[in-house]
Design a protein around this motif. Structure first.
Motif, PDB file in Angstrom:
ATOM      1  N   HIS A 243     -33.311  17.209 -10.413  1.00  0.00           N
ATOM      2  CA  HIS A 243     -32.003  16.908 -11.024  1.00  0.00           C
ATOM      3  C   HIS A 243     -30.863  16.839 -10.014  1.00  0.00           C
ATOM      4  O   HIS A 243     -29.933  16.074 -10.184  1.00  0.00           O
ATOM      5  CB  HIS A 243     -31.682  17.933 -12.126  1.00  0.00           C
ATOM      6  N   LYS A 247     -27.518  15.597  -4.409  1.00  0.00           N
ATOM      7  CA  LYS A 247     -26.789  16.485  -3.491  1.00  0.00           C
ATOM      8  C   LYS A 247     -27.185  16.255  -2.035  1.00  0.00           C
ATOM      9  O   LYS A 247     -26.491  16.713  -1.132  1.00  0.00           O
ATOM     10  CB  LYS A 247     -27.046  17.942  -3.857  1.00  0.00           C
ATOM     11  N   HIS A 272     -22.775  13.583  -7.422  1.00  0.00           N
ATOM     12  CA  HIS A 272     -24.210  13.776  -7.177  1.00  0.00           C
ATOM     13  C   HIS A 272     -25.115  13.338  -8.345  1.00  0.00           C
ATOM     14  O   HIS A 272     -26.218  12.854  -8.093  1.00  0.00           O
ATOM     15  CB  HIS A 272     -24.521  15.204  -6.701  1.00  0.00           C
ATOM     16  N   HIS A 297     -27.143  15.475 -16.246  1.00  0.00           N
ATOM     17  CA  HIS A 297     -27.330  16.917 -16.379  1.00  0.00           C
ATOM     18  C   HIS A 297     -26.025  17.709 -16.329  1.00  0.00           C
ATOM     19  O   HIS A 297     -26.029  18.923 -16.475  1.00  0.00           O
ATOM     20  CB  HIS A 297     -28.360  17.445 -15.356  1.00  0.00           C
ATOM     21  N   HIS A 298     -24.890  17.012 -16.103  1.00  0.00           N
ATOM     22  CA  HIS A 298     -23.601  17.721 -16.178  1.00  0.00           C
ATOM     23  C   HIS A 298     -22.775  17.247 -17.358  1.00  0.00           C
ATOM     24  O   HIS A 298     -21.571  17.489 -17.423  1.00  0.00           O
ATOM     25  CB  HIS A 298     -22.830  17.558 -14.863  1.00  0.00           C
ATOM     26  N   ASP A 326     -30.204  24.340 -15.795  1.00  0.00           N
ATOM     27  CA  ASP A 326     -29.311  24.334 -14.634  1.00  0.00           C
ATOM     28  C   ASP A 326     -28.230  25.412 -14.788  1.00  0.00           C
ATOM     29  O   ASP A 326     -28.025  26.233 -13.899  1.00  0.00           O
ATOM     30  CB  ASP A 326     -28.679  22.941 -14.530  1.00  0.00           C
TER      31      ASP A 326
END
Ligand SMILES: [Fe+2]
Ligand SMILES: [Fe+2]
Lengths: 425, 106
Positions: A243, A247, A272, A297-298, A326
């Protein structure tokens, strides 16, 4: 009725029965044994055998044998010359006593003679030797007539087809097995690659060492608690492992910043998920959209996440799983600017944010899995291994989990009411 | 066709002689029963096997093959095989296929 006709009728009865025996899906060995009986019984032959040809060993291996004695060889090897000759004979019966020119008959002469073997029929199907029939003398003591040889031929053809069919099946099974092994190898290679990537991502961030690997494991746990199948669970793990792959392009000092980063830095960091999506796009996982998990995922259910500010239903399910995994890892590990929080607090946080940041059913599935482990229903110790025994066994955690789960997903309406402190009689 | 019992065997007063009664139809199943019974008798040391075909109407190819096997096994063990009370058709079939050459007819 003339004896010839009588014999013909008897033999045809056997031939018909042989056809039936072979089309019945019986046990192969039994089919061959019955076939040998049918030939013997059709012509009144006391001894004989049916063998299968192994093209790798260049030998005839006995499948069924009658009256040849314990000393008769069970495996007879052929030379290339024998094979060539038998192929060209096709299904023509060879008179053993007259066939001494071929190495095969020279080598096994003594065995054949001791048992008075008279006929040898190479079974050739689609230009391949698949086996052979050995027949001893007839009980009448008379020589085989031409028409009897024809009957042997006709029956041999059936038996040859049965053996060829069996070989084909075995080959298909072998191929399937090879394919399965190949697939398993590919799969483990893929997994190793994924794990190597996860390690590379985690290397960049010294404070969150092992983050990707843990998010992979937590995602796996959530998928398992949802009752997903093995492949889907695996896909969820991969999505977790990868995920944060985006980064890799973010400056190390921003990731490792021991302070709250500024707006510009935060913009780079917040890029990212998008970068991760670009990197992962070529990866095609059959069960899970790994790139989308990285991209979203954010995101948050209430639309206040990034990069796209998606709402609940717009967010892919796998991304919701990874989001929970996460955040859970972020809360339960020490960060440069924040110490890890006690498990009890984390559980309360997850409940508070269910429906805002996290999908409530995922929170209950995840906490349910945790409770199962702490109550000993699940002996895998997944949480204890990832978070440490002391952390998971802190006082009051089981009660908090029970209370939270009761509130979030009441097992009966009554417990819900009771938990909420408003007992109505 | 009603098959009562495919095979009934009894030890005759004469020591070392066994009588095996074949059923009305000798095929794979009943043939194997006869074969099994004969082998048992031979293992017990029986020196004369009397196969009684009084009830036998039909013998198919597998039945023939199994009977040939019985004859072969018996001769390997030095035992005598007697075929008794065959009907006309059975005699004809056994003669045609050479079985009668290897047994004593009674
Ligand atoms: Fe992230
Ligand atoms: Fe992350």
């Amino acid at each position: 009725m003339a004896e010839h006709d009588h014999k013909l009728i008897h033999a045809f009865g056997a031939l018909a029965e042989l056809g039936q025996e072979i089309t019945n899906k019986n046990n192969f060995q039994e089919t061959i044994r019955t076939s040998l009986h049918l030939i013997s019984g059709a012509l009144g032959i006391m001894r004989g055998a049916v063998a299968r040809f192994s093209r790798f060993g260049h030998e005839l291996n006995m499948l069924a044998i009658r009256g040849l004695g314990d000393d008769f060889p069970l495996s007879l090897s052929l030379t290339l010359e024998d094979e060539r000759q038998f192929l060209s004979c096709g299904l023509t019966p060879i008179d053993i006593p007259q066939a001494k020119v071929l190495p095969f008959f020279q080598v096994y002469d003594a065995s054949f003679e001791r048992r008075s073997l008279e006929l040898f029929v190479p079974l050739v199907v689609r230009d391949e030797i698949v086996g052979a029939i050995f027949l001893g003398e007839k009980a009448t003591g008379e020589a085989y007539t031409n028409y009897e040889k024809e009957i042997v031929c006709a029956m041999g053809q059936h038996i040859g087809v049965a053996i060829a069919q069996r070989n084909l099946m075995a080959e298909i099974e072998r191929h399937a097995e090879e394919n399965r092994q190949l697939f398993d190898e590919m799969r483990s290679t893929y997994h190793d690659t994924v794990k190597a990537f996860a390690a590379a991502i985690d290397c960049k961030d010294k404070y969150t060492e092992g983050h990707s690997v843990r998010v992979g494991k937590f995602s796996e746990i959530i998928a398992m608690e949802l009752g997903w199948g093995a492949e889907e669970v695996e896909g969820a793990a991969v999505a977790g492992y990868l995920h944060d792959v985006g980064k890799l392009t973010v400056e190390r000092k921003i990731i490792n910043a021991p302070y709250r980063i500024n707006a510009k830095e935060s913009k780079e960091l917040n890029g990212h998920p998008g970068v991760g999506f670009e990197i992962l796009q070529p990866i095609h996982h059959p069960y899970t959209d790994v790139p989308l998990a990285a991209k979203y995922h954010h995101e948050r259910l209430d639309g206040r996440g990034y990069p796209d500010g998606l709402y609940d239903r717009e967010i892919p399910y796998i991304a919701k799983i990874v989001t929970l995994a996460d955040s859970f890892d972020a809360m339960t590990t020490d960060r440069p600017y924040k110490a890890r929080r006690p498990a009890k607090e984390v559980v309360e946080d997850l409940q508070r944010n269910a429906g805002k940041q996290f999908a409530p059913e995922l929170v209950t599935a995840f906490l349910g899995g945790m409770l199962k482990e702490l109550q000993g229903e699940d002996r895998t110790k997944r949480f204890r291994r990832l978070l440490g025994r002391d952390y998971m066994e802190a006082e009051g955690i089981v009660e908090t989990l029970k209370y939270t789960l009761n509130e979030m997903a009441p097992t009966t309406p009554m417990t819900y009411v009771a938990a909420a402190g408003q007992v109505i009689l | 066709m009603t098959t009562q019992s495919a095979v009934v065997s009894s030890l005759e007063p004469v020591k070392g002689t066994a009588v095996i009664h074949a059923g009305d139809y000798i095929n794979k199943l009943s043939g194997e029963q006869i074969e099994h019974e004969c082998k048992r008798k031979l293992d017990e040391g029986c020196k004369e096997l009397i196969l009684n075909f009084a009830d036998t109407e039909i013998v198919n190819s597998i039945g023939i093959s199994i009977l040939l096997g019985v004859i072969d096994t018996a001769s390997n063990k030095g035992a005598k095989v007697v075929f008794s009370e065959m009907n006309e058709d059975t005699v004809e079939l056994f003669e045609m296929l050479g079985l009668t050459k290897h047994v004593t007819l009674a």
